[in-house]
Design a protein around this motif. Structure first.
Motif, PDB file in Angstrom:
ATOM      1  N   ASN A  91      -8.598  22.026 -10.614  1.00  0.00           N
ATOM      2  CA  ASN A  91      -7.275  22.565 -10.267  1.00  0.00           C
ATOM      3  C   ASN A  91      -6.871  23.754 -11.133  1.00  0.00           C
ATOM      4  O   ASN A  91      -6.286  24.711 -10.630  1.00  0.00           O
ATOM      5  CB  ASN A  91      -6.215  21.467 -10.352  1.00  0.00           C
ATOM      6  CG  ASN A  91      -6.386  20.427  -9.262  1.00  0.00           C
ATOM      7  OD1 ASN A  91      -6.993  20.701  -8.233  1.00  0.00           O
ATOM      8  ND2 ASN A  91      -5.866  19.239  -9.489  1.00  0.00           N
ATOM      9  N   ALA A  92      -7.175  23.698 -12.427  1.00  0.00           N
ATOM     10  CA  ALA A  92      -6.821  24.830 -13.302  1.00  0.00           C
ATOM     11  C   ALA A  92      -7.584  26.083 -12.876  1.00  0.00           C
ATOM     12  O   ALA A  92      -7.034  27.183 -12.857  1.00  0.00           O
ATOM     13  CB  ALA A  92      -7.107  24.492 -14.760  1.00  0.00           C
ATOM     14  N   GLY A  93      -8.840  25.928 -12.536  1.00  0.00           N
ATOM     15  CA  GLY A  93      -9.639  27.062 -12.090  1.00  0.00           C
ATOM     16  C   GLY A  93      -9.137  27.644 -10.786  1.00  0.00           C
ATOM     17  O   GLY A  93      -9.064  28.865 -10.622  1.00  0.00           O
ATOM     18  N   LEU A  94      -8.787  26.773  -9.868  1.00  0.00           N
ATOM     19  CA  LEU A  94      -8.238  27.254  -8.595  1.00  0.00           C
ATOM     20  C   LEU A  94      -6.927  28.008  -8.804  1.00  0.00           C
ATOM     21  O   LEU A  94      -6.688  29.044  -8.173  1.00  0.00           O
ATOM     22  CB  LEU A  94      -8.023  26.082  -7.633  1.00  0.00           C
ATOM     23  CG  LEU A  94      -9.284  25.451  -7.067  1.00  0.00           C
ATOM     24  CD1 LEU A  94      -8.940  24.180  -6.290  1.00  0.00           C
ATOM     25  CD2 LEU A  94     -10.032  26.437  -6.182  1.00  0.00           C
ATOM     26  N   GLN A  95      -6.077  27.499  -9.710  1.00  0.00           N
ATOM     27  CA  GLN A  95      -4.808  28.180  -9.982  1.00  0.00           C
ATOM     28  C   GLN A  95      -5.059  29.538 -10.634  1.00  0.00           C
ATOM     29  O   GLN A  95      -4.411  30.528 -10.289  1.00  0.00           O
ATOM     30  CB  GLN A  95      -3.912  27.324 -10.880  1.00  0.00           C
ATOM     31  CG  GLN A  95      -2.544  27.935 -11.134  1.00  0.00           C
ATOM     32  CD  GLN A  95      -1.731  28.093  -9.865  1.00  0.00           C
ATOM     33  OE1 GLN A  95      -1.612  27.159  -9.066  1.00  0.00           O
ATOM     34  NE2 GLN A  95      -1.162  29.274  -9.652  1.00  0.00           N
ATOM     35  N   LEU A  96      -6.003  29.606 -11.566  1.00  0.00           N
ATOM     36  CA  LEU A  96      -6.321  30.884 -12.207  1.00  0.00           C
ATOM     37  C   LEU A  96      -6.812  31.888 -11.169  1.00  0.00           C
ATOM     38  O   LEU A  96      -6.396  33.050 -11.178  1.00  0.00           O
ATOM     39  CB  LEU A  96      -7.356  30.709 -13.320  1.00  0.00           C
ATOM     40  CG  LEU A  96      -7.677  32.004 -14.040  1.00  0.00           C
ATOM     41  CD1 LEU A  96      -6.684  32.226 -15.177  1.00  0.00           C
ATOM     42  CD2 LEU A  96      -9.079  31.988 -14.583  1.00  0.00           C
ATOM     43  N   LEU A  97      -7.691  31.454 -10.268  1.00  0.00           N
ATOM     44  CA  LEU A  97      -8.189  32.357  -9.225  1.00  0.00           C
ATOM     45  C   LEU A  97      -7.061  32.800  -8.300  1.00  0.00           C
ATOM     46  O   LEU A  97      -6.996  33.958  -7.901  1.00  0.00           O
ATOM     47  CB  LEU A  97      -9.319  31.688  -8.444  1.00  0.00           C
ATOM     48  CG  LEU A  97     -10.607  31.452  -9.247  1.00  0.00           C
ATOM     49  CD1 LEU A  97     -11.572  30.593  -8.450  1.00  0.00           C
ATOM     50  CD2 LEU A  97     -11.244  32.759  -9.673  1.00  0.00           C
ATOM     51  N   LYS A  98      -6.162  31.882  -7.978  1.00  0.00           N
ATOM     52  CA  LYS A  98      -4.994  32.238  -7.162  1.00  0.00           C
ATOM     53  C   LYS A  98      -4.144  33.276  -7.894  1.00  0.00           C
ATOM     54  O   LYS A  98      -3.684  34.261  -7.306  1.00  0.00           O
ATOM     55  CB  LYS A  98      -4.173  30.997  -6.869  1.00  0.00           C
ATOM     56  CG  LYS A  98      -2.935  31.245  -6.052  1.00  0.00           C
ATOM     57  CD  LYS A  98      -2.160  29.961  -5.821  1.00  0.00           C
ATOM     58  CE  LYS A  98      -0.859  30.237  -5.109  1.00  0.00           C
ATOM     59  NZ  LYS A  98      -0.054  29.010  -4.969  1.00  0.00           N
ATOM     60  N   ASN A  99      -3.925  33.055  -9.204  1.00  0.00           N
ATOM     61  CA  ASN A  99      -3.150  34.015  -9.998  1.00  0.00           C
ATOM     62  C   ASN A  99      -3.811  35.376 -10.009  1.00  0.00           C
ATOM     63  O   ASN A  99      -3.136  36.415  -9.899  1.00  0.00           O
ATOM     64  CB  ASN A  99      -2.964  33.500 -11.425  1.00  0.00           C
ATOM     65  CG  ASN A  99      -2.119  32.251 -11.486  1.00  0.00           C
ATOM     66  OD1 ASN A  99      -1.415  31.903 -10.542  1.00  0.00           O
ATOM     67  ND2 ASN A  99      -2.186  31.566 -12.620  1.00  0.00           N
ATOM     68  N   PHE A 100      -5.135  35.408 -10.120  1.00  0.00           N
ATOM     69  CA  PHE A 100      -5.867  36.680 -10.123  1.00  0.00           C
ATOM     70  C   PHE A 100      -5.684  37.409  -8.810  1.00  0.00           C
ATOM     71  O   PHE A 100      -5.419  38.613  -8.786  1.00  0.00           O
ATOM     72  CB  PHE A 100      -7.342  36.440 -10.407  1.00  0.00           C
ATOM     73  CG  PHE A 100      -8.184  37.663 -10.246  1.00  0.00           C
ATOM     74  CD1 PHE A 100      -8.124  38.682 -11.168  1.00  0.00           C
ATOM     75  CD2 PHE A 100      -9.022  37.806  -9.150  1.00  0.00           C
ATOM     76  CE1 PHE A 100      -8.879  39.843 -11.015  1.00  0.00           C
ATOM     77  CE2 PHE A 100      -9.789  38.940  -8.979  1.00  0.00           C
ATOM     78  CZ  PHE A 100      -9.711  39.971  -9.912  1.00  0.00           C
ATOM     79  N   THR A 101      -5.820  36.693  -7.709  1.00  0.00           N
ATOM     80  CA  THR A 101      -5.704  37.365  -6.409  1.00  0.00           C
ATOM     81  C   THR A 101      -4.276  37.811  -6.115  1.00  0.00           C
ATOM     82  O   THR A 101      -4.065  38.632  -5.224  1.00  0.00           O
ATOM     83  CB  THR A 101      -6.220  36.472  -5.257  1.00  0.00           C
ATOM     84  OG1 THR A 101      -5.464  35.264  -5.222  1.00  0.00           O
ATOM     85  CG2 THR A 101      -7.698  36.151  -5.443  1.00  0.00           C
ATOM     86  N   SER A 102      -3.304  37.291  -6.868  1.00  0.00           N
ATOM     87  CA  SER A 102      -1.905  37.680  -6.671  1.00  0.00           C
ATOM     88  C   SER A 102      -1.497  38.894  -7.493  1.00  0.00           C
ATOM     89  O   SER A 102      -0.388  39.398  -7.329  1.00  0.00           O
ATOM     90  CB  SER A 102      -0.986  36.501  -7.048  1.00  0.00           C
ATOM     91  OG  SER A 102      -1.216  35.410  -6.201  1.00  0.00           O
ATOM     92  N   LEU A 103      -2.375  39.364  -8.389  1.00  0.00           N
ATOM     93  CA  LEU A 103      -2.035  40.532  -9.206  1.00  0.00           C
ATOM     94  C   LEU A 103      -1.898  41.758  -8.318  1.00  0.00           C
ATOM     95  O   LEU A 103      -2.690  41.972  -7.413  1.00  0.00           O
ATOM     96  CB  LEU A 103      -3.115  40.796 -10.265  1.00  0.00           C
ATOM     97  CG  LEU A 103      -3.244  39.775 -11.369  1.00  0.00           C
ATOM     98  CD1 LEU A 103      -4.414  40.112 -12.278  1.00  0.00           C
ATOM     99  CD2 LEU A 103      -1.961  39.695 -12.190  1.00  0.00           C
ATOM    100  N   THR A 104      -0.874  42.566  -8.594  1.00  0.00           N
ATOM    101  CA  THR A 104      -0.680  43.786  -7.814  1.00  0.00           C
ATOM    102  C   THR A 104      -0.850  45.006  -8.668  1.00  0.00           C
ATOM    103  O   THR A 104      -0.774  44.995  -9.844  1.00  0.00           O
ATOM    104  CB  THR A 104       0.701  43.807  -7.160  1.00  0.00           C
ATOM    105  OG1 THR A 104       1.693  43.685  -8.173  1.00  0.00           O
ATOM    106  CG2 THR A 104       0.835  42.729  -6.138  1.00  0.00           C
TER     107      THR A 104
END
Length: 104
Positions: A91-104
Motif C-alpha cells: 500500500n505504501a508503494g502504491l500511494q507513493l506511485l500515485k503521488n508521483f503521477t499526481s505531480l504537475t
C-alpha cells in the motif's frame, strides 16, 4: 550528473548484506507531495548492498537506517528517485506511485 553524490557500500557489521527487507523511511521534507497520505515514517521494501550518499542536501527526500543511516530517497523538481522498491512495497508503494503521477 543530475545530483551530486556518490554510491557507498554498507560497512561490514553483524547485519547481512545485501539488505533485504522492510524499513521505515523518515521524510526529510514531509510537506513534499511525494509523502502525501504516507504518515510520519512509512515502511518500504529494500533489496540492496549499496546506497546513494547525496551531497546535494536540498535534494535529500528520505533516510532509513540499517546499521547506519543512509539516503533512501531523493527528489528534484518532478524527479523522484528511491533506493527502495515501491512496486514491492504494498500500500505504501502504491500511494507513493500515485503521488508521483499526481505531480504537475
Amino acid at each position: 550528473g543530475i545530483l551530486k553524490g556518490r554510491c557507498k557500500r554498507f560497512t561490514k557489521s553483524e547485519l547481512k548484506v545485501p539488505h533485504m527487507g522492510w524499513n521505515a523511511v523518515t521524510p526529510q521534507n514531509p510537506d513534499h507531495p511525494m509523502w502525501n497520505e504516507l504518515g510520519d515514517q512509512p515502511y518500504f521494501y529494500y533489496v540492496h548492498s549499496f546506497f546513494p550518499e547525496c551531497l546535494d542536501t536540498d535534494a535529500l527526500a528520505g533516510t532509513s537506517t540499517y546499521g547506519e543511516t543512509f539516503h533512501g530517497a531523493v527528489t528534484r523538481g518532478r524527479m523522484i528517485a528511491t533506493q527502495f522498491h515501491p512496486e514491492k512495497s504494498q500500500n505504501a508503494g502504491l500511494q507513493l506511485l500515485k503521488n508521483f503521477t499526481s505531480l504537475t
